[in-house]
Motif scaffolding. Structure first.
Motif, short mmCIF file in Angstrom:
data_model
loop_
_atom_site.label_atom_id
_atom_site.label_comp_id
_atom_site.label_asym_id
_atom_site.label_seq_id
_atom_site.Cartn_x
_atom_site.Cartn_y
_atom_site.Cartn_z
N GLY A 126 2.94 2.61 -8.80
CA GLY A 126 3.66 3.83 -8.47
C GLY A 126 4.44 4.35 -9.68
N GLU A 127 5.13 5.48 -9.48
CA GLU A 127 5.93 6.08 -10.54
C GLU A 127 7.42 5.96 -10.19
N VAL A 128 8.24 5.78 -11.21
CA VAL A 128 9.69 5.66 -11.02
C VAL A 128 10.41 6.49 -12.07
N ASP A 168 0.83 -1.21 0.00
CA ASP A 168 0.00 0.00 0.00
C ASP A 168 0.86 1.26 0.00
N PHE A 169 1.93 1.23 0.79
CA PHE A 169 2.83 2.38 0.87
C PHE A 169 3.59 2.57 -0.44
N LEU A 170 4.15 1.51 -0.97
CA LEU A 170 4.97 1.61 -2.19
C LEU A 170 4.13 2.00 -3.40
N ALA A 171 2.88 1.59 -3.43
CA ALA A 171 2.01 1.91 -4.56
C ALA A 171 1.76 3.41 -4.68
N GLN A 172 1.92 4.14 -3.59
CA GLN A 172 1.63 5.57 -3.58
C GLN A 172 2.86 6.43 -3.90
N GLN A 173 4.01 5.80 -4.13
CA GLN A 173 5.24 6.57 -4.25
C GLN A 173 5.50 7.09 -5.66
N ARG A 174 6.04 8.28 -5.70
CA ARG A 174 6.69 8.82 -6.91
C ARG A 174 8.17 8.80 -6.59
N LEU A 175 8.84 7.78 -7.06
CA LEU A 175 10.22 7.49 -6.69
C LEU A 175 11.20 8.09 -7.68
#
Length: 244
Positions: free
Chosen positions: A38-40, A5-12
């Motif tokens: 998420g975004e990378v 859930d946390f990683l899915a929300q990241q713009r990394l």
């Protein structure tokens, strides 16, 4: 460890000194963030022509690897990991392996607001930076990244909530400063094969299994990190900042 859930929300945003450092340190995490929605983004600091140790044929122990080769390999890895975008700051041989003699102000400006994928333009929620090591480019970029992610007034500049320094198989050879000690982990069990595939795409850098940075050794190192937190494979990070 960070959950789905946390990683899915990241713009990394991953900042890498050279083509392949991102793979050593966090290719599995990049793949996991992307798979979860998420975004990378990746910023490659420098690449250039270089004669380095390796099988040069005819008994030679050095070979020339051009910056065109390194860029082709890097771009193939970016496509494999399905990153949203990537950028290269310097692709000249004079800058490659010479970031330590560049004014830090220039590096910081590119990372902070002048680069195409700068922190101010992307406004990432998480930034992964290289841990300091004996390599001069790694050391210089680490300090520039720390400066670029410094705290500030949120209404005036973007303050990245999560800043992590990523691992490298070369960090066992670190004298003069503290050894790298991960303080948080990302489970990459499902992405280990992809991480090793990415390492093999950096074909000019692939060396025999006994070498600490070989694909085989990278797999072992990733499995060791996993055992430290009771999973099959993990990437370890030094947590520099966390804002909840």
């Amino acid at each position: 460890m960070f959950g789905d859930d946390f990683l899915a929300q990241q713009r990394l945003l991953v900042i890498t000194p050279h083509a392949d450092d991102e793979t050593y340190g966090c290719a599995g995490s990049m793949a996991r963030v992307k798979s979860l929605g998420g975004e990378v983004y990746v910023v490659l600091a420098t690449t250039g022509d270089l004669v380095h140790f390796g099988d040069g044929g005819d008994g030679r122990t050095t070979k020339l690897v051009t910056h065109e080769t390194r860029l082709r390999e890097f771009e193939s890895v970016m496509r494999l990991l399905k990153v949203d975008d990537w950028d290269v700051l310097f692709d000249d041989s004079e800058t490659h392996l010479a970031l330590d003699v560049m004014p830090r102000k220039r590096l910081v400006s590119l990372l902070e607001n002048e680069g195409r994928l700068s922190i101010e333009r992307l406004r990432p929620t998480m930034v992964m930076i290289p841990a300091a090591s004996y390599n001069q480019d790694h050391e210089a970029l680490f300090h520039a990244c720390v400066t670029a992610t410094r705290p500030g007034v949120p209404s005036q500049r973007h303050v990245v909530p999560w800043v992590l320094a990523y691992d490298n198989t070369s960090l066992f050879w670190s004298f003069g400063h503290e050894r790298f000690h991960p303080t948080c982990y990302i489970d990459v069990t499902e992405y280990l094969e992809l991480k090793i595939q990415a390492m093999r795409l950096h074909a000019s850098q692939v060396r025999p299994p006994i070498y600490h940075g070989s694909p085989e050794s990278l797999e072992l190192a990733t499995r060791v990190r996993g055992r430290e937190v009771s999973v099959e494979a993990a990437e370890g990070f030094a947590l520099l900042r966390a804002v909840f």
